[in-house]
Design an enzyme around this catalytic site. Structure first.
Site, PDB file in Angstrom:
ATOM      1  N   CYS A 218      -2.780   7.490   5.119  1.00 16.83           N
ATOM      2  CA  CYS A 218      -2.814   7.158   3.680  1.00 16.83           C
ATOM      3  C   CYS A 218      -4.104   7.627   3.049  1.00 16.83           C
ATOM      4  O   CYS A 218      -4.183   7.760   1.830  1.00 16.83           O
ATOM      5  CB  CYS A 218      -2.602   5.672   3.484  1.00 16.83           C
ATOM      6  SG  CYS A 218      -3.165   4.690   4.849  1.00 16.83           S
TER       7      CYS A 218
ATOM      8  N   GLU B 162       0.880  -1.163   0.000  1.00 18.05           N
ATOM      9  CA  GLU B 162       0.000   0.000   0.000  1.00 18.05           C
ATOM     10  C   GLU B 162       0.918   1.213   0.000  1.00 18.05           C
ATOM     11  O   GLU B 162       1.753   1.361   0.886  1.00 18.05           O
ATOM     12  CB  GLU B 162      -0.851  -0.048   1.261  1.00 18.05           C
ATOM     13  CG  GLU B 162      -2.029   0.868   1.204  1.00 18.05           C
ATOM     14  CD  GLU B 162      -2.209   1.549   2.517  1.00 18.05           C
ATOM     15  OE1 GLU B 162      -2.486   0.886   3.513  1.00 18.05           O
ATOM     16  OE2 GLU B 162      -2.015   2.780   2.532  1.00 18.05           O
TER      17      GLU B 162
HETATM   18  P1  NAP Z   1       9.463   3.764   3.345  1.00 21.42           P
HETATM   19  O1  NAP Z   1      10.651   4.614   3.167  1.00 21.42           O
HETATM   20  O2  NAP Z   1       8.852   3.188   2.125  1.00 21.42           O
HETATM   21  O3  NAP Z   1       9.881   2.573   4.338  1.00 21.42           O
HETATM   22  C1  NAP Z   1       8.983   1.544   4.733  1.00 21.42           C
HETATM   23  C2  NAP Z   1       9.770   0.274   5.010  1.00 21.42           C
HETATM   24  O4  NAP Z   1      10.244  -0.265   3.775  1.00 21.42           O
HETATM   25  C3  NAP Z   1      10.997   0.478   5.879  1.00 21.42           C
HETATM   26  O5  NAP Z   1      11.166  -0.675   6.682  1.00 21.42           O
HETATM   27  C4  NAP Z   1      12.123   0.584   4.868  1.00 21.42           C
HETATM   28  O6  NAP Z   1      13.374   0.164   5.376  1.00 21.42           O
HETATM   29  C5  NAP Z   1      11.664  -0.382   3.796  1.00 21.42           C
HETATM   30  N1  NAP Z   1      12.162   0.004   2.488  1.00 21.42           N
HETATM   31  C6  NAP Z   1      11.938   1.178   1.843  1.00 21.42           C
HETATM   32  N2  NAP Z   1      12.520   1.163   0.636  1.00 21.42           N
HETATM   33  C7  NAP Z   1      13.117  -0.040   0.510  1.00 21.42           C
HETATM   34  C8  NAP Z   1      13.892  -0.636  -0.520  1.00 21.42           C
HETATM   35  N3  NAP Z   1      14.173   0.003  -1.641  1.00 21.42           N
HETATM   36  N4  NAP Z   1      14.357  -1.877  -0.302  1.00 21.42           N
HETATM   37  C9  NAP Z   1      14.094  -2.538   0.841  1.00 21.42           C
HETATM   38  N5  NAP Z   1      13.373  -2.016   1.857  1.00 21.42           N
HETATM   39  C10 NAP Z   1      12.895  -0.776   1.691  1.00 21.42           C
HETATM   40  O7  NAP Z   1       8.295   4.514   4.084  1.00 21.42           O
HETATM   41  P2  NAP Z   1       8.310   5.440   5.392  1.00 21.42           P
HETATM   42  O8  NAP Z   1       9.633   5.393   6.059  1.00 21.42           O
HETATM   43  O9  NAP Z   1       7.156   5.006   6.193  1.00 21.42           O
HETATM   44  O10 NAP Z   1       7.967   6.895   4.910  1.00 21.42           O
HETATM   45  C11 NAP Z   1       8.572   7.532   3.830  1.00 21.42           C
HETATM   46  C12 NAP Z   1       7.484   8.064   2.915  1.00 21.42           C
HETATM   47  O11 NAP Z   1       6.550   7.012   2.604  1.00 21.42           O
HETATM   48  C13 NAP Z   1       6.593   9.142   3.473  1.00 21.42           C
HETATM   49  O12 NAP Z   1       7.170  10.413   3.389  1.00 21.42           O
HETATM   50  C14 NAP Z   1       5.357   8.997   2.623  1.00 21.42           C
HETATM   51  O13 NAP Z   1       5.520   9.669   1.420  1.00 21.42           O
HETATM   52  C15 NAP Z   1       5.265   7.541   2.351  1.00 21.42           C
HETATM   53  N6  NAP Z   1       4.273   6.832   3.192  1.00 21.42           N
HETATM   54  C16 NAP Z   1       3.066   6.600   2.657  1.00 21.42           C
HETATM   55  C17 NAP Z   1       2.118   5.946   3.408  1.00 21.42           C
HETATM   56  C18 NAP Z   1       0.781   5.652   2.830  1.00 21.42           C
HETATM   57  O14 NAP Z   1       0.019   4.983   3.479  1.00 21.42           O
HETATM   58  N7  NAP Z   1       0.472   6.104   1.645  1.00 21.42           N
HETATM   59  C19 NAP Z   1       2.380   5.519   4.697  1.00 21.42           C
HETATM   60  C20 NAP Z   1       3.652   5.757   5.233  1.00 21.42           C
HETATM   61  C21 NAP Z   1       4.582   6.407   4.455  1.00 21.42           C
HETATM   62  P3  NAP Z   1      14.460   1.209   5.918  1.00 21.42           P
HETATM   63  O15 NAP Z   1      13.711   2.180   6.784  1.00 21.42           O
HETATM   64  O16 NAP Z   1      15.423   0.369   6.650  1.00 21.42           O
HETATM   65  O17 NAP Z   1      15.018   1.847   4.699  1.00 21.42           O
END
Ligand code: NAP
Length: 525
Positions: free
Chosen positions: A302, A265
């Site tokens: 979200c 998601e």
């Molecule tokens: P994220 O950066 O996507 O990280 C979520 C999880 O996935 C973390 O455990 C991260 O590990 C892992 N991950 C991310 N990219 C990866 C990759 N390329 N390979 C392997 N693992 C990976 O999300 P976030 O930290 O929650 O927030 C960052 C941004 O996500 C927000 O600014 C927002 O834009 C978006 N977000 C959207 C929603 C929604 O529901 N739409 C919810 C939350 C966040 P690491 O932390 O160890 O890198």
């Protein structure tokens, strides 16, 4: 209930051997003890091997055993008391009242899945009895049930430290389906994750289940997540987070020798359509509800309403004016992580630097680190249709109003949208005809369409859909919230001409589980 910084690999608490992270209190930008050392590749393998070893025994636990396990997890989480709420508050900056509500939702979710497991409808038993006399060929005896997919990798979400993390919706639905779970904790709340992980591990022990049913890993950087999704024993993935992260994990899953489903998601701006009669009759009230939804939880949902679409004119202007008054009074709020706060700043900066987006209002000035200042921008439909950047998710309390020249332009904007978790309609009786013309488009675009409400606040129930076409999710066929989430982790198996003694109880002739089967084309009462 002390924090150790250890991984939980089955029942063993083991220190990771890779680079360590610590949580950061986003309200003060200060680190929180203890350090959480990341899992090594071997430790990821150990967790997946244990999960695989537990799989066959766990998926054949009785409905009662599995339901009791889910209820025991809920009891163990509740038993953590204030320790859990205090730690989650320190790690996320979320107010304690919100966290208490989220804990309630998490435990209610587990108990709801316990009810679902006991009822057994998810087994979707279908029986076609043999027709030995059928001409020209006899029909064999055919029986179908759903079985668990296998161990599931769950990525904890930053924005729901309880309800969508270690024992949140993805874990609860996977465990309910009979899948062992290996969780990668989100780096923003490792202490909260450890406390909940310990609670789940205690429930595993108390229920006498194989230890590999649950493991919890930490990892700085991408290695742990990639290793987990790549492990051949993992058969599905649940993820909530960024579009780039979700897509990266989809690619890893697709590149495996055995590709697996990823239920990611990712990104949704949740359009809100305001129709003329409603705007004219109660535009100010709608504006108030809109800003309350926009600013709730610093907009870190979200389902946050990031886009408003309406025909331009005096009624829309009154709505913008009323919403601007509300936004200007909105206090700044602490965001979940420094990373999310800087992504929000960058997203708002991109809107501010876009010549086609006019700033309508900003929230109260910021104090302290990682603050979210609410923002309202306005653009014209032509600019929106021409510029994909105006459709990018700004995760936080920012929204863009798109003013349209005509009903036809409203329809064009709707058609132009990417896939969404939700689409909201504000309408009165006089708007029904126009709303009807949008419905086919919105059904293609969104997982949930709602009338005269706000998309934030997702009910956990049987009818909920929290999903939608890409990029809202990577697989529009499912939901990550509500009881139908269990279906993502199941697959059908058909048993042909089995002797009764060899059939699983769900499929035996005497129907010992008393399931409502589809029997020779008729649903049983
Ligand atoms: P994220 O950066 O996507 O990280 C979520 C999880 O996935 C973390 O455990 C991260 O590990 C892992 N991950 C991310 N990219 C990866 C990759 N390329 N390979 C392997 N693992 C990976 O999300 P976030 O930290 O929650 O927030 C960052 C941004 O996500 C927000 O600014 C927002 O834009 C978006 N977000 C959207 C929603 C929604 O529901 N739409 C919810 C939350 C966040 P690491 O932390 O160890 O890198």
């Amino acid at each position: 209930m002390t924090l150790t910084g250890n991984l939980l690999i089955g029942q063993r608490a083991i220190t990771g051997t890779q680079a360590a992270i610590h949580a950061i209190n986003p309200a003060t930008d200060t680190p929180l003890d203890p350090l959480y050392a990341g899992a090594s590749a071997e430790q990821v393998t150990q967790a997946c091997t244990l999960a695989w070893a537990a799989f066959d025994a766990y998926r054949e636990t009785t409905l009662e055993q599995r339901a009791h396990f889910l209820e025991t997890i809920a009891e163990q989480i509740e038993a953590l008391g204030d320790t859990l709420i205090d730690r989650a508050n320190a790690e996320t900056g979320l107010p304690k009242a919100r966290l208490l509500g989220e804990r309630g939702r998490t435990c209610a979710q587990l108990r709801t899945f316990a009810r679902v497991v006991r009822a057994g409808e998810w087994l979707d038993v279908r029986v076609d009895n043999a027709l030995p006399e059928r001409q020209p060929l006899p029909r064999p005896d055919l029986r179908q049930r759903q079985v668990a997919l296998g161990p599931v990798a769950v990525f904890g979400a930053s924005n729901f430290p309880l309800a969508f993390s270690v024992a949140g919706g993805d874990s609860a639905s996977a465990l309910a389906a009979g899948c062992p779970v290996v969780v990668k904790a989100h780096g923003a709340h490792p202490g909260t994750s450890e406390l909940v992980g310990q609670a789940v591990a205690r429930a595993v022990k108390q229920c006498g289940l194989p230890e590999g049913v649950f493991s919890l890993l930490y990892g700085a950087g991408r290695e742990v997540g990639i290793a987990l999704v790549s492990d051949p024993r993992i058969k599905a993935v649940g993820f909530t987070g960024s579009r780039s992260g979700g897509l990266a994990l989809c690619q890893v899953a697709q590149a495996r020798p055995e590709p697996i489903p990823v239920y990611a998601e990712m990104s949704s701006i949740n359009p809100v359509f305001l129709f003329d009669a409603a705007l004219q009759a109660r535009g100010e009230d709608v504006a108030q509800g809109f800003v309350a939804s926009l600013t709730q939880g610093a907009g870190q949902f979200c389902t946050n309403p990031g886009l408003v679409i309406a025909r331009q004119g005096p009624a829309l202007q009154r709505f913008i004016d009323a919403a601007s008054v509300q936004v200007r009074q909105a206090p700044a709020q602490t965001m979940l992580t420094p990373g999310i706060a800087s992504a929000y700043k960058a997203g708002v900066g991109a809107l501010a630097g876009n010549a086609n987006a006019q700033a309508a209002a900003s929230g109260l000035p910021q104090q302290g680190p990682n603050q979210c200042q609410a923002q309202l921008y306005v653009t014209q439909a032509e600019a929106f249709l021409a510029d994909p950047a105006l459709q990018a998710e700004v995760f936080g309390a920012a929204s863009l109003v798109v003013a349209c020249d005509s009903d036809e332009q409203v329809r064009q904007v709707a058609e132009h949208l990417e896939g969404q978790l939700t689409a909201t309609l504000h309408l009165d009786d006089g708007d029904l005809d126009q709303a009807r013309t949008l419905l086919a488009t919105l059904e293609r675009k969104a997982g949930r369409i709602l009338v005269n409400g706000w998309p934030t606040g997702v009910e956990v129930c049987d009818a909920m859909v929290h999903g939608g076409p890409f990029p809202a999710t990577s697989d529009a066929r499912g939901t990550s919230v509500g009881t139908a989430a269990i279906l993502r982790f199941l697959r059908p198996v058909c048993y042909q001409d089995f002797p009764d003694a060899l059939l699983p109880p769900a499929l035996q002739h005497a129907n010992p589980l008393q399931l409502r089967r589809l029997l020779d084309g008729q649903r049983e009462a």
